[in-house]
Design a protein around this motif. Structure first.
Motif, PDB file in Angstrom:
ATOM      1  N   UNK A   1       0.832  -1.197   0.000  1.00 27.57           N
ATOM      2  CA  UNK A   1       0.000   0.000   0.000  1.00 27.57           C
ATOM      3  C   UNK A   1       0.870   1.253   0.000  1.00 27.57           C
ATOM      4  N   UNK A   2       0.318   2.403  -0.420  1.00 28.99           N
ATOM      5  CA  UNK A   2       1.105   3.648  -0.492  1.00 28.99           C
ATOM      6  C   UNK A   2       1.727   4.020   0.852  1.00 28.99           C
ATOM      7  N   UNK A   3       2.920   4.645   0.796  1.00 26.94           N
ATOM      8  CA  UNK A   3       3.650   4.953   2.024  1.00 26.94           C
ATOM      9  C   UNK A   3       4.195   6.382   2.059  1.00 26.94           C
ATOM     10  N   UNK A   4       3.387   7.343   1.713  1.00 20.82           N
ATOM     11  CA  UNK A   4       3.827   8.734   1.862  1.00 20.82           C
ATOM     12  C   UNK A   4       3.999   9.057   3.343  1.00 20.82           C
ATOM     13  N   UNK A   5       4.877  10.004   3.632  1.00 18.26           N
ATOM     14  CA  UNK A   5       5.249  10.283   5.024  1.00 18.26           C
ATOM     15  C   UNK A   5       4.090  10.751   5.882  1.00 18.26           C
ATOM     16  N   UNK A   6       3.080  11.350   5.259  1.00 20.81           N
ATOM     17  CA  UNK A   6       1.981  11.904   6.052  1.00 20.81           C
ATOM     18  C   UNK A   6       0.692  11.096   5.928  1.00 20.81           C
ATOM     19  N   UNK A   7       0.761   9.910   5.332  1.00 25.93           N
ATOM     20  CA  UNK A   7      -0.464   9.142   5.138  1.00 25.93           C
ATOM     21  C   UNK A   7      -0.957   8.529   6.439  1.00 25.93           C
ATOM     22  N   UNK A   8      -2.272   8.497   6.571  1.00 30.60           N
ATOM     23  CA  UNK A   8      -2.902   7.951   7.773  1.00 30.60           C
ATOM     24  C   UNK A   8      -3.426   6.550   7.498  1.00 30.60           C
ATOM     25  N   UNK A   9      -3.402   5.730   8.549  1.00 22.01           N
ATOM     26  CA  UNK A   9      -3.781   4.324   8.430  1.00 22.01           C
ATOM     27  C   UNK A   9      -4.889   3.992   9.419  1.00 22.01           C
ATOM     28  N   UNK A  10      -5.788   3.116   8.989  1.00 25.56           N
ATOM     29  CA  UNK A  10      -6.859   2.618   9.856  1.00 25.56           C
ATOM     30  C   UNK A  10      -6.815   1.094   9.865  1.00 25.56           C
ATOM     31  N   UNK A  11      -6.837   0.507  11.056  1.00 25.65           N
ATOM     32  CA  UNK A  11      -6.886  -0.949  11.210  1.00 25.65           C
ATOM     33  C   UNK A  11      -8.178  -1.286  11.940  1.00 25.65           C
ATOM     34  N   UNK A  12      -9.188  -1.822  11.219  1.00 27.89           N
ATOM     35  CA  UNK A  12     -10.520  -1.973  11.810  1.00 27.89           C
ATOM     36  C   UNK A  12     -10.722  -3.186  12.704  1.00 27.89           C
TER      37      UNK A  12
ATOM     38  N   UNK B   1     -17.429   8.708  13.063  1.00 31.59           N
ATOM     39  CA  UNK B   1     -16.044   9.145  12.866  1.00 31.59           C
ATOM     40  C   UNK B   1     -15.982  10.202  11.763  1.00 31.59           C
ATOM     41  N   UNK B   2     -15.430  11.361  12.071  1.00 27.23           N
ATOM     42  CA  UNK B   2     -15.330  12.448  11.098  1.00 27.23           C
ATOM     43  C   UNK B   2     -14.020  12.407  10.308  1.00 27.23           C
ATOM     44  N   UNK B   3     -13.050  11.643  10.772  1.00 21.95           N
ATOM     45  CA  UNK B   3     -11.742  11.593  10.122  1.00 21.95           C
ATOM     46  C   UNK B   3     -11.787  10.696   8.892  1.00 21.95           C
ATOM     47  N   UNK B   4     -10.960  11.011   7.884  1.00 21.93           N
ATOM     48  CA  UNK B   4     -10.824  10.177   6.700  1.00 21.93           C
ATOM     49  C   UNK B   4      -9.370   9.712   6.584  1.00 21.93           C
ATOM     50  N   UNK B   5      -9.185   8.505   6.017  1.00 19.28           N
ATOM     51  CA  UNK B   5      -7.878   7.858   6.051  1.00 19.28           C
ATOM     52  C   UNK B   5      -7.364   7.577   4.640  1.00 19.28           C
ATOM     53  N   UNK B   6      -6.032   7.509   4.542  1.00 18.27           N
ATOM     54  CA  UNK B   6      -5.394   7.190   3.263  1.00 18.27           C
ATOM     55  C   UNK B   6      -5.403   5.695   2.981  1.00 18.27           C
ATOM     56  N   UNK B   7      -5.246   4.887   4.022  1.00 16.85           N
ATOM     57  CA  UNK B   7      -5.185   3.432   3.858  1.00 16.85           C
ATOM     58  C   UNK B   7      -5.997   2.743   4.952  1.00 16.85           C
ATOM     59  N   UNK B   8      -6.714   1.699   4.560  1.00 18.60           N
ATOM     60  CA  UNK B   8      -7.399   0.843   5.529  1.00 18.60           C
ATOM     61  C   UNK B   8      -6.903  -0.581   5.289  1.00 18.60           C
ATOM     62  N   UNK B   9      -6.421  -1.230   6.342  1.00 19.49           N
ATOM     63  CA  UNK B   9      -5.818  -2.544   6.187  1.00 19.49           C
ATOM     64  C   UNK B   9      -6.260  -3.459   7.326  1.00 19.49           C
ATOM     65  N   UNK B  10      -6.471  -4.745   7.029  1.00 20.19           N
ATOM     66  CA  UNK B  10      -6.849  -5.647   8.116  1.00 20.19           C
ATOM     67  C   UNK B  10      -7.415  -6.966   7.649  1.00 20.19           C
ATOM     68  N   UNK B  11      -7.917  -7.721   8.619  1.00 20.07           N
ATOM     69  CA  UNK B  11      -8.494  -9.044   8.411  1.00 20.07           C
ATOM     70  C   UNK B  11      -9.721  -9.164   9.303  1.00 20.07           C
ATOM     71  N   UNK B  12     -10.911  -8.879   8.759  1.00 18.03           N
ATOM     72  CA  UNK B  12     -12.133  -8.869   9.587  1.00 18.03           C
ATOM     73  C   UNK B  12     -12.611 -10.271   9.920  1.00 18.03           C
ATOM     74  N   UNK B  13     -13.564 -10.389  10.842  1.00 20.46           N
ATOM     75  CA  UNK B  13     -14.126 -11.711  11.179  1.00 20.46           C
ATOM     76  C   UNK B  13     -14.936 -12.285  10.019  1.00 20.46           C
TER      77      UNK B  13
END
Length: 482
Positions: A26-37, A88-100
């Motif tokens: 996934x993209x890796x810019x220095x300021x990118x935000x990540x979400x792990x659900x 949640x009002x925040x928006x993220x650059x990347x979402x990554x994970x393994x849901x149930x």
């Protein structure tokens, strides 16, 4: 909220090698935000840490209160991720994970209602009877920035479940590119079939490069993830398409289902059965009835005779009016006993005469390991049952012209379209409905130089499992003629 609201046996902890490869892809810019659900054992958080993604850029959510022990500034433990996304009002650059992986109907009413309440513009709400992992995908895209990316480990059902069909179509329209990487071997001991790694980039951006990659074993998944941007080279298909003319499938092929008998157990016979009932050959039509009968670039009298001699089901009982009083025919008609037949049989004006589609010029199966290809019909009077599709060529009169048009289906230009629409089942079979085939755009040419020999060679490679060689043969032939 207690973890008991989700059955405990649906927590699947991704191997660290796969998590690290997925995060790296996934993209890796220095300021990118990540979400792990769905934090689980924290394997994705550790992978992010190894990639140098600082904790302040990472937000994690998990229903399990035990995750509170993890050291992370933006950690929401004892929290339902899907319910949390609604506020949640925040928006993220990347979402990554393994849901149930669990059907929504097995969840507590609170979790289930939250899942059904998710609304995605242009997609709507999660379909009834869906699985929890699909609700996680719906909820995740509501928090993605424009240009954002998804990276998820999912069950193989992602590729074939009816309840996910709407999502799959929507993803292709709303992401610049995606890779669906399928391992046919288990990644998780608790999951019976294979697993899928989904990487989708460029949310709400144009592009349309969508690929499917298959891997025989789980051990090879990390390397394929790391090189997924190179695998298949879909841009080549775009360049190839610019070199020759194309037409919609329906302008090149007429597609129909084979004959519907209404009761294959009585109307479809083996050679030993035909002889046992003393049925004359003239009272039966030669047919192909199984995908395994379609084995080569063409099917001729000799290849059909091999099937007959192997006692395959290759006769369709279809007597003419003048044959009804023949001893063997009359006895077999009595055996069938129309009073006990279903509507498809009794609705026919002459119930013993199976309605025949057009005379087939080729046969194609909707279920195949290597995607669609046509076996050219070189036998007079040969039909198929509705387990196969039959084809007539709209612009091809000679065998050379038919081989040429059939070869177009093996080009990378068509194969990349197939990757977008076909369903991949746990046993590795690709399934294409008639509407999927009719949605394809195929290359055309007015020349036939060496088409028969080239098509035979390409199909031989395809049937041997050498898909890339087959595609290269088809691409090279079309490039040479452009």
């Amino acid at each position: 909220m207690k973890l008991s609201a989700v059955p405990r046996n649906v927590r699947h902890y991704t191997p660290s090698s796969i998590a690290e490869a997925l995060v790296s892809a996934l993209p890796h810019a220095a300021d990118e935000t990540w979400l792990e659900p769905c934090v689980g054992g924290g394997v994705f958080l550790e992978a992010l840490r190894k990639q140098g993604v600082l904790g302040a850029r990472v937000t994690a959510v998990d229903l399990d209160p035990k995750t509170a022990s993890l050291r992370l500034k933006n950690l929401h433990s004892s929290t339902d991720f899907i319910d949390w996304t609604s506020t949640c009002a925040k928006r993220f650059d990347n979402v990554v994970g393994n849901p149930p992986y669990v059907t929504l109907e097995r969840l507590s009413s609170r979790l289930r209602n939250a899942a059904y309440a998710v609304q995605v513009p242009g997609l709507g709400s999660v379909p009834r009877g869906a699985n929890y992992w699909l609700a996680f995908l719906y909820a995740s895209v509501t928090l993605l920035k424009r240009g954002g990316a998804l990276g998820f480990v999912l069950p193989a059902a992602y590729e074939y479940a009816d309840y996910a069909a709407q999502w799959r179509d929507w993803l292709r329209r709303n992401f610049r590119e995606s890779v669906t990487l399928r391992s046919q071997e288990r990644v998780f001991a608790q999951v019976q079939d294979g697993s899928v790694v989904l990487i989708a980039k460029g949310f709400q951006m144009q592009g349309g490069l969508h690929r499917r990659i298959r891997c025989a074993d789980a051990a090879g998944v990390p390397a394929l993830i790391a090189n997924s941007h190179l695998e298949g080279n879909p841009r080549r298909a775009v360049k190839l398409a610019a070199k020759y003319a194309v037409l919609p499938w329906s302008d090149v092929f007429e597609l129909r289902l084979g004959a519907v008998t209404g009761d294959n157990s009585r109307f479809i016979l083996r050679e030993t059965q035909r002889k046992e009932w003393n049925l004359p050959r003239a009272a039966c039509l030669p047919v192909v009835t199984r995908a395994r009968h379609v084995r080569n670039a063409d099917i001729s009298l000799s290849s059909w005779s091999e099937l007959r001699d192997a006692d395959e089901p290759v006769w369709m009982f279809r007597p003419s009016a003048g044959q009804l009083r023949l001893k063997g025919v009359a006895a077999y008609l009595e055996f069938i006993d129309i009073k006990n037949k279903n509507f498809k049989v009794t609705a026919r004006e002459k119930w013993h005469e199976v309605d025949l589609p057009h005379v087939p010029q080729g046969f194609v199966t909707g279920m195949a390991i290597h995607g669609p290809w046509i076996s050219l019909n070189r036998m007079r009077g040969l039909y198929a049952t509705n387990t196969l599709y039959t084809v007539r060529f709209e612009r091809a009169r000679t065998l050379e012209q038919r081989a040429r048009d059939a070869l177009g289906l093996l080009t990378s230009f068509v194969r990349n379209q197939v990757d977008e629409v076909a369903r991949l089942y746990p046993d590795g079979l690709l399934k294409l409905e008639p509407r999927d085939l009719r949605a394809l755009v195929v290359p055309i040419s007015d020349r036939t130089d060496g088409a028969i020999a080239t098509y035979d060679r390409a199909v031989s490679e395809l049937r041997a499992g050498h898909v890339r060689k087959a595609v290269k043969i088809a691409d090279t032939w079309y490039e040479r003629l452009s």
